[in-house]
Design a protein around this motif. Sequence first.
Motif, PDB file in Angstrom:
ATOM      1  N   LEU A  72       0.842  -1.194   0.000  1.00 35.23           N
ATOM      2  CA  LEU A  72       0.000   0.000   0.000  1.00 35.23           C
ATOM      3  C   LEU A  72       0.879   1.247   0.000  1.00 35.23           C
ATOM      4  O   LEU A  72       1.874   1.308   0.712  1.00 35.23           O
ATOM      5  N   ALA A  73       0.496   2.230  -0.789  1.00 39.19           N
ATOM      6  CA  ALA A  73       1.259   3.476  -0.890  1.00 39.19           C
ATOM      7  C   ALA A  73       0.535   4.587  -0.134  1.00 39.19           C
ATOM      8  O   ALA A  73      -0.679   4.738  -0.257  1.00 39.19           O
ATOM      9  N   GLU A  74       1.283   5.351   0.629  1.00 39.57           N
ATOM     10  CA  GLU A  74       0.702   6.465   1.379  1.00 39.57           C
ATOM     11  C   GLU A  74       0.337   7.607   0.444  1.00 39.57           C
ATOM     12  O   GLU A  74       1.110   7.964  -0.435  1.00 39.57           O
ATOM     13  N   ILE A  75      -0.833   8.178   0.661  1.00 36.51           N
ATOM     14  CA  ILE A  75      -1.246   9.357  -0.090  1.00 36.51           C
ATOM     15  C   ILE A  75      -0.525  10.550   0.540  1.00 36.51           C
ATOM     16  O   ILE A  75      -0.553  10.724   1.763  1.00 36.51           O
ATOM     17  N   GLN A  76       0.120  11.358  -0.289  1.00 36.15           N
ATOM     18  CA  GLN A  76       0.936  12.462   0.217  1.00 36.15           C
ATOM     19  C   GLN A  76       0.538  13.778  -0.430  1.00 36.15           C
ATOM     20  O   GLN A  76       0.081  13.793  -1.579  1.00 36.15           O
ATOM     21  N   TYR A  77       0.757  14.843   0.323  1.00 37.49           N
ATOM     22  CA  TYR A  77       0.513  16.199  -0.178  1.00 37.49           C
ATOM     23  C   TYR A  77       1.857  16.855  -0.440  1.00 37.49           C
ATOM     24  O   TYR A  77       2.710  16.906   0.443  1.00 37.49           O
ATOM     25  N   ASN A  78       2.078  17.351  -1.654  1.00 36.01           N
ATOM     26  CA  ASN A  78       3.314  18.030  -2.019  1.00 36.01           C
ATOM     27  C   ASN A  78       3.113  19.529  -1.797  1.00 36.01           C
ATOM     28  O   ASN A  78       2.367  20.177  -2.536  1.00 36.01           O
ATOM     29  N   THR A  79       3.758  20.072  -0.768  1.00 32.45           N
ATOM     30  CA  THR A  79       3.566  21.479  -0.426  1.00 32.45           C
ATOM     31  C   THR A  79       4.197  22.419  -1.453  1.00 32.45           C
ATOM     32  O   THR A  79       3.718  23.524  -1.643  1.00 32.45           O
ATOM     33  N   LYS A  80       5.250  21.978  -2.095  1.00 25.08           N
ATOM     34  CA  LYS A  80       5.920  22.830  -3.083  1.00 25.08           C
ATOM     35  C   LYS A  80       5.032  23.057  -4.312  1.00 25.08           C
ATOM     36  O   LYS A  80       4.863  24.175  -4.769  1.00 25.08           O
ATOM     37  N   HIS A  81       4.467  21.984  -4.841  1.00 23.75           N
ATOM     38  CA  HIS A  81       3.648  22.078  -6.052  1.00 23.75           C
ATOM     39  C   HIS A  81       2.145  22.077  -5.762  1.00 23.75           C
ATOM     40  O   HIS A  81       1.344  22.187  -6.686  1.00 23.75           O
ATOM     41  N   ARG A  82       1.788  21.895  -4.491  1.00 28.94           N
ATOM     42  CA  ARG A  82       0.392  21.871  -4.055  1.00 28.94           C
ATOM     43  C   ARG A  82      -0.417  20.811  -4.809  1.00 28.94           C
ATOM     44  O   ARG A  82      -1.461  21.081  -5.386  1.00 28.94           O
ATOM     45  N   THR A  83       0.117  19.589  -4.788  1.00 30.61           N
ATOM     46  CA  THR A  83      -0.539  18.469  -5.448  1.00 30.61           C
ATOM     47  C   THR A  83      -0.688  17.304  -4.467  1.00 30.61           C
ATOM     48  O   THR A  83      -0.009  17.253  -3.453  1.00 30.61           O
ATOM     49  N   ILE A  84      -1.567  16.377  -4.817  1.00 37.02           N
ATOM     50  CA  ILE A  84      -1.812  15.208  -3.980  1.00 37.02           C
ATOM     51  C   ILE A  84      -1.660  13.957  -4.845  1.00 37.02           C
ATOM     52  O   ILE A  84      -2.157  13.904  -5.971  1.00 37.02           O
ATOM     53  N   GLY A  85      -0.961  12.965  -4.300  1.00 41.32           N
ATOM     54  CA  GLY A  85      -0.751  11.731  -5.040  1.00 41.32           C
ATOM     55  C   GLY A  85      -0.039  10.708  -4.187  1.00 41.32           C
ATOM     56  O   GLY A  85      -0.017  10.801  -2.961  1.00 41.32           O
ATOM     57  N   PHE A  86       0.566   9.728  -4.839  1.00 41.42           N
ATOM     58  CA  PHE A  86       1.278   8.676  -4.129  1.00 41.42           C
ATOM     59  C   PHE A  86       2.411   8.151  -4.990  1.00 41.42           C
ATOM     60  O   PHE A  86       2.464   8.391  -6.193  1.00 41.42           O
TER      61      PHE A  86
END
Length: 134
Positions: A72-86
Amino acid sequence: MEIFNLKWFRQLRMFVIADPRDNSITFSKALYKKLRLLDYEKEPKAYVFYLPYEKKYAFCINPELGQDDAPLAEIQYNTKHRTIGFESLVPTVQKIFYDYGLPHDKPCKLTVTERIIEKEDCYINYFVIERPYV
């Protein structure tokens, strides 16, 4: 003349940006809203799998697999690009691109189609990463 299909039009906004350089999969805003990640009781995680009968890949959020060692992959928030993914490590985005015949050195925008399986008393939602039309 056929009436414009609104469901098809909404489907166009649901996509992922897959990047083989770092094996990341980033959600579009419409897909993020559809996933409703903040509504989960426990931390949302993605499970990527292969559909052999369609020769496509898909993912679902927080599946009940009955295994503790499932990838399972953790869903992460990228603060630099303001995106959400894994980050997809099993299978890797590179493997997905190889099977889909996509270039291995640049990101691609891939359409996602929602599917629902009815199993006993519950519904299982998963999202198919569609092959691009080449």
